[in-house]
Motif scaffolding. Sequence first.
Motif, PDB file in Angstrom:
ATOM      1  N   MET A 123      13.382  94.424  34.828  1.00 11.98           N
ATOM      2  CA  MET A 123      12.444  93.221  34.973  1.00 11.98           C
ATOM      3  C   MET A 123      11.373  94.020  36.172  1.00 11.98           C
ATOM      4  SD  MET A 123      12.069  90.134  34.470  1.00 11.98           S
ATOM      5  CE  MET A 123      10.701  89.170  34.441  1.00 11.98           C
ATOM      6  N   LEU A 124      11.822  94.699  36.944  1.00 12.85           N
ATOM      7  CA  LEU A 124      11.093  95.285  38.053  1.00 12.85           C
ATOM      8  C   LEU A 124       9.951  96.433  37.660  1.00 12.85           C
ATOM      9  CD1 LEU A 124      13.313  95.532  41.332  1.00 12.85           C
ATOM     10  CD2 LEU A 124      11.338  93.854  40.896  1.00 12.85           C
ATOM     11  N   PHE A 125      10.370  97.062  36.673  1.00 11.22           N
ATOM     12  CA  PHE A 125       9.629  98.102  36.168  1.00 11.22           C
ATOM     13  C   PHE A 125       8.431  97.435  35.464  1.00 11.22           C
ATOM     14  CE2 PHE A 125       8.740 102.506  34.874  1.00 11.22           C
ATOM     15  CZ  PHE A 125       9.207 103.208  35.839  1.00 11.22           C
ATOM     16  N   GLY A 126       8.384  96.141  34.981  1.00 14.24           N
ATOM     17  CA  GLY A 126       7.309  95.823  34.460  1.00 14.24           C
ATOM     18  C   GLY A 126       6.682  94.974  35.460  1.00 14.24           C
ATOM     19  N   LEU A 127       7.254  94.201  36.133  1.00 11.87           N
ATOM     20  CA  LEU A 127       6.664  93.640  37.317  1.00 11.87           C
ATOM     21  C   LEU A 127       5.851  94.188  38.200  1.00 11.87           C
ATOM     22  CD1 LEU A 127       9.154  90.572  38.035  1.00 11.87           C
ATOM     23  CD2 LEU A 127       7.087  90.292  36.678  1.00 11.87           C
ATOM     24  N   SER A 128       6.443  95.219  38.791  1.00 14.50           N
ATOM     25  CA  SER A 128       5.641  96.077  39.538  1.00 14.50           C
ATOM     26  C   SER A 128       4.465  96.745  38.961  1.00 14.50           C
ATOM     27  CB  SER A 128       6.731  97.370  40.227  1.00 14.50           C
ATOM     28  OG  SER A 128       7.671  96.777  40.674  1.00 14.50           O
ATOM     29  N   MET A 129       4.250  96.923  37.663  1.00  9.22           N
ATOM     30  CA  MET A 129       3.342  97.572  37.065  1.00  9.22           C
ATOM     31  C   MET A 129       2.112  96.242  37.081  1.00  9.22           C
ATOM     32  SD  MET A 129       3.788 100.483  36.338  1.00  9.22           S
ATOM     33  CE  MET A 129       4.869 101.722  36.288  1.00  9.22           C
ATOM     34  N   ASP A 130       2.325  95.074  37.105  1.00  4.85           N
ATOM     35  CA  ASP A 130       1.336  94.047  37.454  1.00  4.85           C
ATOM     36  C   ASP A 130       0.152  94.739  38.226  1.00  4.85           C
ATOM     37  OD1 ASP A 130       2.467  92.247  35.528  1.00  4.85           O
ATOM     38  OD2 ASP A 130       3.098  90.880  37.032  1.00  4.85           O
ATOM     39  N   TYR A 131       0.810  94.894  39.505  1.00  4.35           N
ATOM     40  CA  TYR A 131      -0.015  95.183  40.770  1.00  4.35           C
ATOM     41  C   TYR A 131      -0.655  96.355  40.455  1.00  4.35           C
ATOM     42  CZ  TYR A 131       2.924  91.244  42.484  1.00  4.35           C
ATOM     43  OH  TYR A 131       3.208  90.180  42.635  1.00  4.35           O
ATOM     44  N   GLU A 132      -0.128  97.286  39.925  1.00  8.34           N
ATOM     45  CA  GLU A 132      -0.664  98.564  39.590  1.00  8.34           C
ATOM     46  C   GLU A 132      -1.756  98.605  38.496  1.00  8.34           C
ATOM     47  OE1 GLU A 132      -0.606 103.056  39.974  1.00  8.34           O
ATOM     48  OE2 GLU A 132       0.553 101.624  40.981  1.00  8.34           O
ATOM     49  N   VAL A 133      -1.476  97.696  37.748  1.00  3.29           N
ATOM     50  CA  VAL A 133      -2.654  97.843  36.536  1.00  3.29           C
ATOM     51  C   VAL A 133      -3.749  97.044  37.067  1.00  3.29           C
ATOM     52  CG1 VAL A 133      -2.874  96.448  34.515  1.00  3.29           C
ATOM     53  CG2 VAL A 133      -0.964  97.841  34.830  1.00  3.29           C
ATOM     54  N   PHE A 134      -3.571  95.899  37.941  1.00  4.77           N
ATOM     55  CA  PHE A 134      -4.793  95.080  38.360  1.00  4.77           C
ATOM     56  C   PHE A 134      -5.389  96.036  39.413  1.00  4.77           C
ATOM     57  CE2 PHE A 134      -1.948  91.008  38.496  1.00  4.77           C
ATOM     58  CZ  PHE A 134      -1.798  90.979  36.979  1.00  4.77           C
ATOM     59  N   ARG A 142      -9.355  98.300  38.423  1.00  5.97           N
ATOM     60  CA  ARG A 142     -10.568  98.143  38.949  1.00  5.97           C
ATOM     61  C   ARG A 142     -11.086  99.336  39.596  1.00  5.97           C
ATOM     62  NH1 ARG A 142     -12.714  92.738  40.470  1.00  5.97           N
ATOM     63  NH2 ARG A 142     -14.896  93.378  40.473  1.00  5.97           N
ATOM     64  N   MET A 143     -10.067  99.973  40.167  1.00  4.46           N
ATOM     65  CA  MET A 143     -10.521 101.669  40.680  1.00  4.46           C
ATOM     66  C   MET A 143     -11.419 102.148  39.334  1.00  4.46           C
ATOM     67  SD  MET A 143      -7.500 102.498  43.196  1.00  4.46           S
ATOM     68  CE  MET A 143      -7.003 101.664  44.398  1.00  4.46           C
ATOM     69  N   ARG A 144     -10.758 102.123  38.095  1.00  6.21           N
ATOM     70  CA  ARG A 144     -11.380 102.811  37.082  1.00  6.21           C
ATOM     71  C   ARG A 144     -12.558 102.379  36.794  1.00  6.21           C
ATOM     72  NH1 ARG A 144     -10.246 107.648  33.940  1.00  6.21           N
ATOM     73  NH2 ARG A 144     -12.211 107.807  33.581  1.00  6.21           N
ATOM     74  N   GLU A 145     -12.993 101.094  36.784  1.00  4.96           N
ATOM     75  CA  GLU A 145     -14.293 100.431  36.595  1.00  4.96           C
ATOM     76  C   GLU A 145     -15.263 101.097  37.468  1.00  4.96           C
ATOM     77  OE1 GLU A 145     -14.956  96.232  36.177  1.00  4.96           O
ATOM     78  OE2 GLU A 145     -12.729  95.935  35.841  1.00  4.96           O
ATOM     79  N   HIS A 175     -13.217 100.159  46.724  1.00 12.66           N
ATOM     80  CA  HIS A 175     -13.839  99.315  46.172  1.00 12.66           C
ATOM     81  C   HIS A 175     -12.550  98.644  45.283  1.00 12.66           C
ATOM     82  CE1 HIS A 175     -15.939  96.878  42.877  1.00 12.66           C
ATOM     83  NE2 HIS A 175     -16.813  96.781  43.641  1.00 12.66           N
ATOM     84  N   GLY A 176     -11.569  99.158  44.610  1.00 10.86           N
ATOM     85  CA  GLY A 176     -10.547  98.780  43.819  1.00 10.86           C
ATOM     86  C   GLY A 176      -9.777  97.837  44.845  1.00 10.86           C
ATOM     87  N   LEU A 177      -9.484  98.513  45.750  1.00 13.92           N
ATOM     88  CA  LEU A 177      -8.476  97.832  46.747  1.00 13.92           C
ATOM     89  C   LEU A 177      -9.213  96.878  47.357  1.00 13.92           C
ATOM     90  CD1 LEU A 177      -5.807  97.743  47.859  1.00 13.92           C
ATOM     91  CD2 LEU A 177      -6.526  99.404  49.827  1.00 13.92           C
ATOM     92  N   GLU A 178     -10.266  96.767  47.789  1.00 13.96           N
ATOM     93  CA  GLU A 178     -11.178  95.443  48.204  1.00 13.96           C
ATOM     94  C   GLU A 178     -11.120  94.268  47.413  1.00 13.96           C
ATOM     95  OE1 GLU A 178     -13.002  92.908  50.688  1.00 13.96           O
ATOM     96  OE2 GLU A 178     -12.158  94.901  51.150  1.00 13.96           O
ATOM     97  N   ARG A 179     -11.268  94.707  46.072  1.00 11.54           N
ATOM     98  CA  ARG A 179     -11.475  93.616  45.006  1.00 11.54           C
ATOM     99  C   ARG A 179     -10.101  93.183  44.687  1.00 11.54           C
ATOM    100  NH1 ARG A 179     -16.317  91.314  45.813  1.00 11.54           N
ATOM    101  NH2 ARG A 179     -17.991  92.227  44.732  1.00 11.54           N
ATOM    102  N   THR A 180      -8.865  93.542  44.641  1.00  6.46           N
ATOM    103  CA  THR A 180      -7.878  93.251  44.262  1.00  6.46           C
ATOM    104  C   THR A 180      -6.656  93.129  45.540  1.00  6.46           C
ATOM    105  OG1 THR A 180      -7.011  95.623  43.979  1.00  6.46           O
ATOM    106  CG2 THR A 180      -8.124  94.278  41.955  1.00  6.46           C
ATOM    107  N   GLY A 181      -7.007  93.693  46.629  1.00 11.10           N
ATOM    108  CA  GLY A 181      -5.997  93.478  47.696  1.00 11.10           C
ATOM    109  C   GLY A 181      -5.820  92.072  48.027  1.00 11.10           C
ATOM    110  N   ARG A 182      -6.726  91.273  48.109  1.00 13.62           N
ATOM    111  CA  ARG A 182      -6.514  89.916  48.501  1.00 13.62           C
ATOM    112  C   ARG A 182      -5.618  89.237  47.259  1.00 13.62           C
ATOM    113  NH1 ARG A 182      -9.619  85.774  51.424  1.00 13.62           N
ATOM    114  NH2 ARG A 182      -9.745  83.821  50.278  1.00 13.62           N
ATOM    115  N   ILE A 183      -5.785  89.468  46.096  1.00  9.86           N
ATOM    116  CA  ILE A 183      -5.358  88.880  44.970  1.00  9.86           C
ATOM    117  C   ILE A 183      -3.895  89.183  44.829  1.00  9.86           C
ATOM    118  CG2 ILE A 183      -5.219  88.756  42.418  1.00  9.86           C
ATOM    119  CD1 ILE A 183      -7.326  86.939  43.766  1.00  9.86           C
TER     120      ILE A 183
END
Length: 707
Positions: free
Chosen positions: A588-599, A603-606, A620-628
């Motif tokens: 379960m965790l290996f997938g759920l933890s990937m949520d935040y990694e992917v998010f 965004r950094m890749r963009e 930029h990626g951390l700023e746009r997703t850190g809050r979320i």
Amino acid sequence: MLRHRRLILVFWVAVFLAGGFASTELSPLLSNTFNVPGTDSERVRAALEDHFGDRPDGSFTAVFELRRAVDPGEIARLQRVVDRAARVVPSGKPTKLNVAGPKVVFGDVVSTLGVAQAKKHAEPLLRALGDPGGVAHTYVTGAGPIQHDLDPIFSQDLKKGESIAIPIALLILLAVFGLSLAVTIPFVFALCTIMGSLGILYGIAHLASTPTYTTNLIQLIGLGIAVDYSLLIVYRFREELARGLEKDEAVVRTMQTAGRAVIFSGIAVALGLALLIAMPLPFMRMMGVAGFLIPCVSILAAATLQPVLLSYYGRRGTARKRILPGEPGDPEQGMWARLARSIMARPVAFLVAGSALLVAAMLPAFALKLTPGSTFGIPRTPQSIRGFDVLQRAVGPGAVAPAEVLVQTPDGSVLAPRVQAAVDRLAEAAGRDPEVAAVYRGRSGRYVDPSKHYQLLILAGHHDYGYEEEQAFVKRLRGHLIPAAGFPPEADVRVGGAPGQGVDFLHEAYTYFPPLILAVLVLTYLLLMRAFRSVLLPLKAIVLNLLSVGAAYGMLVAVFKWGVGDRLFGLYQFGQVEGWIPIFLFAMLFGLSMDYEVFLVTRMRETWDRGADNVTSVAHGLERTGRIITAAAIIMCAAFSGFVAGRIVGLQEFGLGLAVAIFFDATIVRCILVPSLMAIFGRWNWWLPQRFARVVRVAPSPLAERA
């Protein structure tokens, strides 16, 4: 989806209504069974059912607590009561009553029922036994009655969990979205995905034994995933509207970016859980099936329902009236961007500090001990548990869940002198074992089948079937006591019952666990290589996820074995962790933890793909997703705290492990370790050579310099 928005909406309304109806009919179909196909314990179980009409998990134990000392006349009278009452159980056969201490009498009503059917007959049997004169209390215990009494507790715990998770989710959503109709989107998403998953589970439960835990699993984890995905998508939709796009254009752009990240995230969650389906253990497999339903239905809803909801809500429905300050403005100057730049300026120091915290949390995991299950970590108030405790004090827990030794001869000569001499030697040696409280055997009745092919020897232990002492006894029994008894070559002797089944369950589960880990790592690496278009970033994500999972294991030991949770929160203190927990936590965790990694990384890749340098891309990626990510993690932890607030130790362990790992993942890993490692890797973060790109079918990412 936008062209067929009405049809999509009607479809999900139908899913919600059908799933809601099915969920009300689901509880009677659920039961926890730990059968282990292909093992000695399963062969014993099948032989007892086929030849003795006795299925261990379908047996009922009647316990009489007397007001006065036991006498032969009292036993005979109670035997008649049990014989008469046994008729209310289909295939029920009463056995001879036994005396346990000066004022306790007990006996079994054996049947061929499975647990799910047996629990339906627990209450009728208790009523049929009534309140015989001279008896202070009458109880019916055993696997079926205990599960019958636990069903309402599971339901109450689920409501308690929801009462914790939903208000916290609402407050966080209001803080992120403001006073806006957008706060309802995650709840609409959650209702549809949860009810859809429960509806499918209802159909599956008619075909296979399904664990009781599955409804709690689907509802609380489904809420967490729904909020995760909705937060990311709605937040990106607002950004696209703020850039001046029209409503439907903004929906399309949102699904191209945040929607894509959600799909990859859902696939990562589903991959880990899908591999549980390959486990040769029905309990684990069905838990995997239930868990697999959650991300699969969530992926479907994210790709279909979510864009339709955004289109219907539109600019007005997602507009915010700010409650708390903090709407991100300039991605270069926000709090998260400043944090990223500070960490990337001293990456080695932050990497060492963050890693040290995770390793410290992980160290107690080396003291982890496993149990296949136990009657310890459940409330003691239901009548079946009180009856179990009465019997435990008088004889020992093994009176309800004893080890069963089955002797088989091919020619119906199980009563031959040579075989019986060996049975006598085994019974005598077992009776001297410090773990054995009582030995029950005979040459007729419930102990020998009509064909004389099989003889049963019952060994009641001093400890519950899941305790280390009882597990060690099963291993002694198989490895030493039975061989030393000198059975003739034609006799086949096997150990079953709950203790034997528990040992087999752990052995089989942890034989298959390492290949499961390897398969999850390989598939996740390939998936993330495609999502990130990078060779190094998926490897980094996997290593950091392993640290998070290890920290969760360590906290289970500290909280439940060492008693930290008992002192702080009144949780159970127990020396072992249920055997399914580490495996299911990992999947379960290996997938759920990937949520935040992917998010975060998508965004950094963009930003990198638009031509920014490494530091700017990370900031930029951390700023746009850190809050979320922070908001989603708080809500996810709140959902998992619903498990911890319950009264079943297995779910407490599961919820705590999930919450701890998500907390570490959203704080230490995503906020500290990811930026520090990405600073150290530099432009190598984004490298994907041609030969790797061909494997995952994406465009290559050459090693480029940035101004």
